[in-house]
Design an enzyme around this catalytic site. Structure first.
Site, PDB file in Angstrom:
ATOM      1  N   ASP A 173      -9.449  -0.903  24.680  1.00  0.00           N
ATOM      2  CA  ASP A 173     -10.487  -0.015  24.155  1.00  0.00           C
ATOM      3  C   ASP A 173      -9.765   1.200  23.563  1.00  0.00           C
ATOM      4  O   ASP A 173      -9.203   2.019  24.292  1.00  0.00           O
ATOM      5  CB  ASP A 173     -11.425   0.392  25.305  1.00  0.00           C
ATOM      6  CG  ASP A 173     -12.569   1.301  24.852  1.00  0.00           C
ATOM      7  OD1 ASP A 173     -12.448   1.945  23.794  1.00  0.00           O
ATOM      8  OD2 ASP A 173     -13.573   1.385  25.588  1.00  0.00           O
ATOM      9  N   LYS A 228     -18.115   6.822  17.889  1.00  0.00           N
ATOM     10  CA  LYS A 228     -17.345   8.038  18.165  1.00  0.00           C
ATOM     11  C   LYS A 228     -16.524   8.441  16.933  1.00  0.00           C
ATOM     12  O   LYS A 228     -17.098   8.804  15.927  1.00  0.00           O
ATOM     13  CB  LYS A 228     -16.479   7.814  19.408  1.00  0.00           C
ATOM     14  CG  LYS A 228     -17.208   7.099  20.565  1.00  0.00           C
ATOM     15  CD  LYS A 228     -18.352   7.888  21.147  1.00  0.00           C
ATOM     16  CE  LYS A 228     -19.255   7.086  22.098  1.00  0.00           C
ATOM     17  NZ  LYS A 228     -18.608   6.350  23.162  1.00  0.00           N
ATOM     18  N   ARG A 281     -27.906 -12.408   9.804  1.00  0.00           N
ATOM     19  CA  ARG A 281     -27.249 -12.293  11.111  1.00  0.00           C
ATOM     20  C   ARG A 281     -25.820 -12.839  11.003  1.00  0.00           C
ATOM     21  O   ARG A 281     -24.904 -12.347  11.660  1.00  0.00           O
ATOM     22  CB  ARG A 281     -28.037 -13.024  12.205  1.00  0.00           C
ATOM     23  CG  ARG A 281     -27.308 -13.078  13.533  1.00  0.00           C
ATOM     24  CD  ARG A 281     -28.207 -13.243  14.766  1.00  0.00           C
ATOM     25  NE  ARG A 281     -29.365 -14.073  14.543  1.00  0.00           N
ATOM     26  CZ  ARG A 281     -29.352 -15.415  14.457  1.00  0.00           C
ATOM     27  NH1 ARG A 281     -28.228 -16.079  14.589  1.00  0.00           N
ATOM     28  NH2 ARG A 281     -30.467 -16.080  14.251  1.00  0.00           N
ATOM     29  N   TYR A 291     -14.476   3.965  30.728  1.00  0.00           N
ATOM     30  CA  TYR A 291     -15.826   4.317  30.307  1.00  0.00           C
ATOM     31  C   TYR A 291     -16.859   3.747  31.290  1.00  0.00           C
ATOM     32  O   TYR A 291     -16.818   2.557  31.619  1.00  0.00           O
ATOM     33  CB  TYR A 291     -16.058   3.780  28.891  1.00  0.00           C
ATOM     34  CG  TYR A 291     -17.454   4.014  28.385  1.00  0.00           C
ATOM     35  CD1 TYR A 291     -17.901   5.307  28.140  1.00  0.00           C
ATOM     36  CD2 TYR A 291     -18.317   2.955  28.170  1.00  0.00           C
ATOM     37  CE1 TYR A 291     -19.184   5.530  27.684  1.00  0.00           C
ATOM     38  CE2 TYR A 291     -19.603   3.174  27.711  1.00  0.00           C
ATOM     39  CZ  TYR A 291     -20.039   4.458  27.470  1.00  0.00           C
ATOM     40  OH  TYR A 291     -21.314   4.674  27.026  1.00  0.00           O
TER      41      TYR A 291
HETATM   42  C1  LIG Z   1     -18.925   5.291  24.034  1.00  0.00           C
HETATM   43  C2  LIG Z   1     -17.860   4.406  24.547  1.00  0.00           C
HETATM   44  C3  LIG Z   1     -18.059   3.036  24.698  1.00  0.00           C
HETATM   45  C4  LIG Z   1     -19.401   2.377  24.453  1.00  0.00           C
HETATM   46  O1  LIG Z   1     -19.762   2.394  23.100  1.00  0.00           O
HETATM   47  P1  LIG Z   1     -21.291   2.510  22.578  1.00  0.00           P
HETATM   48  O2  LIG Z   1     -21.115   2.596  21.106  1.00  0.00           O
HETATM   49  O3  LIG Z   1     -21.892   3.713  23.197  1.00  0.00           O
HETATM   50  O4  LIG Z   1     -21.982   1.260  23.010  1.00  0.00           O
HETATM   51  C5  LIG Z   1     -16.997   2.276  25.138  1.00  0.00           C
HETATM   52  N1  LIG Z   1     -15.793   2.832  25.421  1.00  0.00           N
HETATM   53  C6  LIG Z   1     -15.569   4.145  25.288  1.00  0.00           C
HETATM   54  C7  LIG Z   1     -14.222   4.701  25.606  1.00  0.00           C
HETATM   55  C8  LIG Z   1     -16.583   4.982  24.850  1.00  0.00           C
HETATM   56  O5  LIG Z   1     -16.348   6.298  24.751  1.00  0.00           O
END
Ligand SMILES: *Cc1c(COP(=O)(O)O)cnc(C)c1O
Length: 380
Positions: A170, A195, A46, A98
């Site tokens: 983000d 993504k 961990r 998001y």
């Molecule tokens: C998908 C997404 C998230 C969340 O990420 P996960 O890997 O699904 O937990 C956060 N911000 C944006 C812009 C996203 O597209």
């Protein structure tokens, strides 16, 4: 070193025990110790895992940061940043972001006494009236999901620095290939590596990248104490995905531009949201802070009925109807009922997200095939 080279070599040192060129998947939970407290720097997985460490080094390098931290999902990475705060602290967040981030803030953390202000950040000055002595964090996203609004990272960073507030961006939609928020003054960059970084729709993961050592130590402490770490197999998949990030992004950008322009000229389309149009809001900022405009596009039909929208959503063959984005294959999505359903309808409409909005994640297939697929679906 140029980004394209870093993408290939970041975090990769031949395995000392065998010389393996690719970092092995260290599928172990613990490490043998020579004597109590005497070990090779690895005690328990961990806290330490060599596969994860290689990926964390790669995250740091491709975002031009000193430190990277990997998490079991994007929201786990976001969650870790919020855990820097305490009751009474205030956060200024984007009003168009998001849906899962909004859910985490409003449904999980508000009840712990953290206050969130949701602000339209397309004009950075809109942030100023919400700053007070309790403000500890600004949470920005650009381009935003799903309306592709652009936030001026450098302008927001100026404000955050003046008031000694952390700025986290983000950067999921742009990916490190198109935009590096740390260069523009952000303190932390967050990604859903699920993504574009993973890039193949086969893994859930998140990351944070930062420069400040004290901040890194605080975030590492939360990572290890709360335990939202990714497994080594997932780290290996993301490391592998990252190696083609630049190649994939180039094609995502090319295809995105072709499809955005085609949609804009289509007689059934009312509006297309894509940051690369010269007349789209904040185009000059996008051009300055991004190297390209990516493969994410949203659009609305002239026929605003749910039936017309559903017909398109269920008639494509190459574009699969699914949540998520950033993979090599094209996806089509209905934010109001899928990715953004966790935001109350009034809130969504107020922020410009209509029930008829369709979001595309344009993949790396042949652009003409993708256009033909959309054309057939729209003629249904
Ligand atoms: C998908 C997404 C998230 C969340 O990420 P996960 O890997 O699904 O937990 C956060 N911000 C944006 C812009 C996203 O597209």
């Amino acid at each position: 070193m140029k980004l394209e080279t870093k993408i290939i070599h970041a975090g990769m040192t031949p395995d000392p025990s065998t010389g393996a060129v690719m970092i092995p998947i260290y599928q172990t939970s613990t490490y043998v110790q020579e004597a109590p407290g005497k070990n090779k720097g690895y005690e328990y997985a961990r806290s330490q895992n060599p596969t994860r460490f290689a990926l964390e080094e790669a995250y740091a390098q491709i975002e031009n940061g000193k430190y990277g931290l990997a998490f079991s999902s994007g929201v786990a990475a976001t969650d870790t940043v919020i855990k820097l705060l305490q009751p009474g602290d205030e956060v200024i967040a984007a009003n168009d972001m998001y849906g899962g981030t909004y859910r985490l803030f409003s449904k999980v953390y508000e009840k712990f006494g953290i206050k969130f202000h949701y602000v339209n950040m397309q004009d950075a000055n809109n942030i100023k009236p919400f700053i007070n002595s309790n403000t500890k964090l600004i949470w920005a996203e650009t381009p935003t999901n799903p309306l592709m609004n652009i936030v001026d990272i450098a302008a927001v960073a100026d404000i955050s620095k003046q008031h000694n507030v952390l700025l986290c961006v983000d950067n999921t939609f742009a990916s490190p290939y198109l935009q590096n928020p740390l260069n523009d003054g952000a303190d932390i960059v967050m990604h859903s590596a699920t993504k574009y970084l993973g890039g193949h729709s086969d893994v859930i993961q998140g990351c944070l990248v930062m420069n400040d050592t004290e901040l890194r130590n605080k975030l590492y402490f939360i990572q290890k104490s709360c335990g939202a770490v990714p497994g080594p197999q997932d780290c290996f998949l993301v490391l592998r995905g990252i190696k083609t990030l630049h190649l994939r992004m180039q094609r995502h950008c090319e295809n995105g531009e072709k499809i955005a322009c085609w949609l804009r000229n289509h007689d059934k389309v009312k509006k297309v949201y894509w940051p690369g149009f010269e007349d789209s809001p904040n185009y000059s900022i996008a051009k300055r802070q991004m190297r390209g405009f990516g493969g994410m596009i949203s659009f609305e039909l002239k026929d605003e009925s749910i039936e017309a929208c559903n017909k398109v959503l269920s008639s494509t063959h190459l574009f699969s109807l699914a949540e998520s984005l950033g993979g090599v294959e094209s996806l089509i999505n209905h934010p109001a009922s899928m990715t953004h359903a966790s935001i109350p309808r009034e809130e969504r409409i107020k922020n410009g997200l209509s029930d008829g909005l369709i979001r595309l994640s344009v993949g790396v297939e042949d652009a003409d095939d993708l256009i033909e697929d959309l054309a057939n679906a729209m003629n249904k």
